[in-house]
Write a protein that holds these residues in place. Structure first.
Motif, PDB file in Angstrom:
ATOM      1  N   ARG A   1      -3.679  16.953   5.674  1.00  0.00           N
ATOM      2  CA  ARG A   1      -2.608  17.212   6.531  1.00  0.00           C
ATOM      3  C   ARG A   1      -1.332  16.662   6.003  1.00  0.00           C
ATOM      4  NH1 ARG A   1      -1.533  17.857  11.848  1.00  0.00           N
ATOM      5  NH2 ARG A   1       0.168  17.178  12.591  1.00  0.00           N
ATOM      6  N   GLY A   2      -1.351  15.363   5.116  1.00  0.00           N
ATOM      7  CA  GLY A   2      -0.264  14.897   4.245  1.00  0.00           C
ATOM      8  C   GLY A   2       0.509  15.770   3.507  1.00  0.00           C
ATOM      9  N   LYS A   3      -0.373  16.646   2.830  1.00  0.00           N
ATOM     10  CA  LYS A   3       0.057  17.502   1.815  1.00  0.00           C
ATOM     11  C   LYS A   3       0.869  18.611   2.485  1.00  0.00           C
ATOM     12  CE  LYS A   3      -1.634  17.931  -2.128  1.00  0.00           C
ATOM     13  NZ  LYS A   3      -2.503  18.200  -3.301  1.00  0.00           N
ATOM     14  N   ILE A   4       0.116  19.197   3.720  1.00  0.00           N
ATOM     15  CA  ILE A   4       0.973  20.082   4.608  1.00  0.00           C
ATOM     16  C   ILE A   4       2.262  19.378   5.089  1.00  0.00           C
ATOM     17  CG2 ILE A   4       0.689  21.570   6.353  1.00  0.00           C
ATOM     18  CD1 ILE A   4      -2.424  21.723   5.994  1.00  0.00           C
ATOM     19  N   GLU A   5       2.203  18.273   5.238  1.00  0.00           N
ATOM     20  CA  GLU A   5       3.432  17.885   5.772  1.00  0.00           C
ATOM     21  C   GLU A   5       4.466  17.755   4.937  1.00  0.00           C
ATOM     22  OE1 GLU A   5       2.237  13.939   7.132  1.00  0.00           O
ATOM     23  OE2 GLU A   5       1.473  14.624   9.088  1.00  0.00           O
ATOM     24  N   VAL A   6       4.297  17.722   3.460  1.00  0.00           N
ATOM     25  CA  VAL A   6       5.039  17.690   2.381  1.00  0.00           C
ATOM     26  C   VAL A   6       5.871  19.191   2.345  1.00  0.00           C
ATOM     27  CG1 VAL A   6       5.340  17.578  -0.193  1.00  0.00           C
ATOM     28  CG2 VAL A   6       4.163  15.750   0.983  1.00  0.00           C
ATOM     29  N   TYR A   7       4.772  20.192   2.400  1.00  0.00           N
ATOM     30  CA  TYR A   7       5.407  21.474   2.553  1.00  0.00           C
ATOM     31  C   TYR A   7       6.274  21.777   3.707  1.00  0.00           C
ATOM     32  CZ  TYR A   7       2.470  23.551  -1.263  1.00  0.00           C
ATOM     33  OH  TYR A   7       1.875  23.905  -2.384  1.00  0.00           O
ATOM     34  N   GLY A   8       5.991  21.161   4.816  1.00  0.00           N
ATOM     35  CA  GLY A   8       6.715  21.360   6.000  1.00  0.00           C
ATOM     36  C   GLY A   8       8.159  20.826   5.704  1.00  0.00           C
TER      37      GLY A   8
ATOM     38  N   VAL B   1       0.833  -1.351  -0.057  1.00  0.00           N
ATOM     39  CA  VAL B   1      -0.038   0.250   0.150  1.00  0.00           C
ATOM     40  C   VAL B   1       0.884   1.252   0.071  1.00  0.00           C
ATOM     41  CG1 VAL B   1      -1.891   1.280   1.231  1.00  0.00           C
ATOM     42  CG2 VAL B   1      -1.838  -1.340   1.175  1.00  0.00           C
ATOM     43  N   LEU B   2       1.936   1.276   0.778  1.00  0.00           N
ATOM     44  CA  LEU B   2       2.809   2.356   0.952  1.00  0.00           C
ATOM     45  C   LEU B   2       3.718   2.668  -0.423  1.00  0.00           C
ATOM     46  CD1 LEU B   2       4.257   2.166   4.536  1.00  0.00           C
ATOM     47  CD2 LEU B   2       2.219   3.520   3.725  1.00  0.00           C
ATOM     48  N   ILE B   3       4.174   1.446  -0.628  1.00  0.00           N
ATOM     49  CA  ILE B   3       4.905   1.777  -2.029  1.00  0.00           C
ATOM     50  C   ILE B   3       3.960   2.372  -3.179  1.00  0.00           C
ATOM     51  CG2 ILE B   3       5.013  -0.454  -3.203  1.00  0.00           C
ATOM     52  CD1 ILE B   3       8.055   1.844  -2.640  1.00  0.00           C
ATOM     53  N   GLU B   4       2.604   1.735  -3.347  1.00  0.00           N
ATOM     54  CA  GLU B   4       2.011   2.251  -4.268  1.00  0.00           C
ATOM     55  C   GLU B   4       1.568   3.857  -4.148  1.00  0.00           C
ATOM     56  OE1 GLU B   4      -0.298   1.489  -7.731  1.00  0.00           O
ATOM     57  OE2 GLU B   4       0.991   0.262  -6.771  1.00  0.00           O
ATOM     58  N   SER B   5       1.471   4.283  -3.050  1.00  0.00           N
ATOM     59  CA  SER B   5       1.465   5.792  -2.967  1.00  0.00           C
ATOM     60  C   SER B   5       2.782   6.300  -3.614  1.00  0.00           C
ATOM     61  CB  SER B   5       1.412   6.240  -1.569  1.00  0.00           C
ATOM     62  OG  SER B   5       1.358   7.458  -1.351  1.00  0.00           O
ATOM     63  N   ASP B   6       3.694   5.837  -3.294  1.00  0.00           N
ATOM     64  CA  ASP B   6       5.002   6.491  -3.770  1.00  0.00           C
ATOM     65  C   ASP B   6       5.136   6.243  -5.358  1.00  0.00           C
ATOM     66  OD1 ASP B   6       6.100   7.775  -1.472  1.00  0.00           O
ATOM     67  OD2 ASP B   6       6.997   5.773  -0.865  1.00  0.00           O
ATOM     68  N   LYS B   7       4.647   5.208  -5.786  1.00  0.00           N
ATOM     69  CA  LYS B   7       4.607   5.226  -7.478  1.00  0.00           C
ATOM     70  C   LYS B   7       3.787   5.911  -8.153  1.00  0.00           C
ATOM     71  CE  LYS B   7       5.520   0.180  -7.268  1.00  0.00           C
ATOM     72  NZ  LYS B   7       4.873  -1.592  -7.396  1.00  0.00           N
ATOM     73  N   ARG B   8       2.468   6.149  -7.524  1.00  0.00           N
ATOM     74  CA  ARG B   8       1.764   7.049  -8.066  1.00  0.00           C
ATOM     75  C   ARG B   8       1.982   8.563  -7.885  1.00  0.00           C
ATOM     76  NH1 ARG B   8      -4.247   4.537  -6.627  1.00  0.00           N
ATOM     77  NH2 ARG B   8      -3.776   2.264  -6.883  1.00  0.00           N
ATOM     78  N   GLY B   9       3.250   9.058  -7.027  1.00  0.00           N
ATOM     79  CA  GLY B   9       3.518  10.339  -7.068  1.00  0.00           C
ATOM     80  C   GLY B   9       2.856  10.909  -5.882  1.00  0.00           C
ATOM     81  N   ILE B  10       2.181  10.146  -4.979  1.00  0.00           N
ATOM     82  CA  ILE B  10       1.497  10.663  -3.755  1.00  0.00           C
ATOM     83  C   ILE B  10       2.403  10.905  -2.654  1.00  0.00           C
ATOM     84  CG2 ILE B  10      -0.701  10.541  -2.634  1.00  0.00           C
ATOM     85  CD1 ILE B  10      -1.885   8.736  -4.980  1.00  0.00           C
ATOM     86  N   ASP B  11       3.347  11.749  -2.781  1.00  0.00           N
ATOM     87  CA  ASP B  11       4.551  11.619  -1.514  1.00  0.00           C
ATOM     88  C   ASP B  11       3.726  11.866  -0.154  1.00  0.00           C
ATOM     89  OD1 ASP B  11       6.132  11.324  -3.528  1.00  0.00           O
ATOM     90  OD2 ASP B  11       6.188  13.507  -3.953  1.00  0.00           O
ATOM     91  N   SER B  12       2.580  12.195   0.082  1.00  0.00           N
ATOM     92  CA  SER B  12       2.150  12.609   1.338  1.00  0.00           C
ATOM     93  C   SER B  12       1.929  11.119   1.963  1.00  0.00           C
ATOM     94  CB  SER B  12       0.712  13.418   1.387  1.00  0.00           C
ATOM     95  OG  SER B  12      -0.144  12.683   0.322  1.00  0.00           O
ATOM     96  N   HIS B  13       1.690   9.982   1.203  1.00  0.00           N
ATOM     97  CA  HIS B  13       1.145   8.929   2.038  1.00  0.00           C
ATOM     98  C   HIS B  13       2.076   7.606   1.707  1.00  0.00           C
ATOM     99  CE1 HIS B  13      -2.398  11.098   2.317  1.00  0.00           C
ATOM    100  NE2 HIS B  13      -3.064  10.202   3.120  1.00  0.00           N
ATOM    101  N   GLY B  14       3.291   7.479   1.386  1.00  0.00           N
ATOM    102  CA  GLY B  14       4.062   6.683   1.135  1.00  0.00           C
ATOM    103  C   GLY B  14       4.966   6.426   2.322  1.00  0.00           C
ATOM    104  N   ILE B  15       6.359   6.520   1.838  1.00  0.00           N
ATOM    105  CA  ILE B  15       7.608   6.251   2.820  1.00  0.00           C
ATOM    106  C   ILE B  15       7.568   7.214   3.880  1.00  0.00           C
ATOM    107  CG2 ILE B  15       9.105   7.551   1.234  1.00  0.00           C
ATOM    108  CD1 ILE B  15      10.231   4.709   3.764  1.00  0.00           C
TER     109      ILE B  15
END
Length: 380
Positions: free
Chosen positions: A197-204, A46-60
């Motif tokens: 929140r995950g996207k805000i964490e990416v900004y952080g 599940v986590l690597i699928e997020s990174d694969k799709r470019g959804i950096d807020s929910h992967g590693i």
């Protein structure tokens, strides 16, 4: 395509790690944290699928702060015991007993798909679960089975209702996956807030200020100070705005309404918890479990006019949308799931971008668990 040019430039300061290594690292870290190997494989997928799709807020980026840290402090069970509370023809209710949300979600969508094969539709409601990663993963479990997939989850309170300032509702994604005759399904996976929140964490992690309109304070004024916002969202001093924005002039009531629908469907069907009960803190502000609820729906087009008919029409609609007249200066119109597919193609070749802040987290976990990993970014 302008999107891909901007995409590569955005990750200029990152180290690139190929998916098999990154997924293996996450699985091993989870096993060291007490998660059974079979469950760690599901979570890693599940986590690597997020990174694969470019959804950096929910992967590693979520591995340590959301999962391992919560296991460490005892508010999330690494061993997931799923109880079938109720199981009827086309429906079921599961209790996750504070286990890993990815594992509960995987089981629930599998059940929904099996029910849909027999009855045309299947729905499974879940209570006492935890954060389950990207909702789109479960929707595409259905599309890969030739079905329509729908899922939603509630979350800790973050969104203020329209004309309110108190964080009451979770970011509560309402997610759809639709099979098409193209190389990728139509997948709409987004929060019912302007951002989450995950996207805000990416900004952080990037040290960037937030765009205006994402977050409001108790005065109803927008906030852009990312680091303090992340703290204030937890303590209730700030809140996310619903999809549509502040007030009702731009349709904020729509996001508020959809978030409420998800909240009800994640609590009322399964006799679960909602809103302030999902805060994650007791009256003394000590961490406690987040007893989240989810729902999973699978619909089999074969019980209507057939899968091939559905895929053909769905794909044709998407192609016609992309072929429509473009705004001045724009070179392409996307349909939902397409950017994620393009990100997957790009990252399948180059790997996953890992910014310096996450590199430090990976080194910390490796050293803590004495794992045998050595990365090129350490040589710099």
């Amino acid at each position: 395509m302008k999107f891909l040019d901007e995409y590569a430039e955005h990750y200029a300061d990152c180290a690139w790690i190929h998916f098999p290594e990154l997924e293996k690292f996450m699985e091993e870290a989870l096993i060291h944290a007490g998660v059974p190997a079979a469950d760690a494989k599901i979570i890693g997928d599940v986590l690597i699928e997020s990174d694969k799709r470019g959804i950096d807020s929910h992967g590693i980026g979520r591995l340590k702060p959301i999962y391992i840290d919560r296991i460490d402090i005892g508010i999330m069970n690494p061993v997931t015991e799923i109880e079938v509370v109720k199981d009827q023809d086309a429906t079921a209710v599961l209790d996750g007993h504070n286990g890993m949300g990815h594992v509960v979600g995987h089981k629930a969508m599998e059940m929904a798909i099996e029910k849909a094969k027999k009855y045309g539709m299947g729905m499974v409601a879940v209570r006492n679960s935890n954060h389950y990663g990207i909702a789109g993963y479960f929707a595409t479990m259905a599309t890969e089975a030739g079905m329509i997939g729908i899922t939603g989850t509630n979350a800790r309170p973050s969104i203020a209702p329209t004309f309110g300032v108190e964080n009451m509702l979770g970011t509560n994604p309402l997610t759809f996956g639709l099979p098409t005759d193209e190389e990728f399904p139509f997948v709409l996976d987004c929060a019912t807030s302007v951002s989450q929140r995950g996207k805000i964490e990416v900004y952080g992690r990037a040290g960037k200020d937030l765009p205006p309109g994402w977050v409001i304070d108790h005065e109803g004024k927008t906030r852009t100070d990312t680091k303090q916002v992340l703290e204030d969202l937890t303590t209730g001093k700030a809140a996310l705005t619903p999809l549509g924005g502040i007030g009702d002039m731009t349709g904020g009531y729509k996001g508020y309404g959809y978030a409420t629908i998800v909240e009800i469907l994640c609590a009322a069907l399964q006799d679960g918890s909602w809103m302030k009960a999902l805060n994650g803190f007791d009256e003394n502000h000590k961490p406690i479990p987040y007893p989240l609820g989810h729902f999973f729906i699978a619909i089999d087009p074969e019980h209507f006019m057939g899968l091939e008919t559905f895929k053909r029409i769905a794909g044709t609609i998407c192609r016609q949308l992309r072929a429509s007249e473009k705004a001045p200066g724009e070179d392409y119109i996307f349909t939902a799931g397409e950017k994620e597919y393009l990100a997957w193609k790009f990252r399948n070749e180059h790997g996953c971008p890992v910014p310096p802040s996450l590199q430090k987290v990976m080194v910390t976990l490796r050293d803590r668990y004495k794992m045998d990993y050595h990365w090129d970014f350490e040589k710099k």
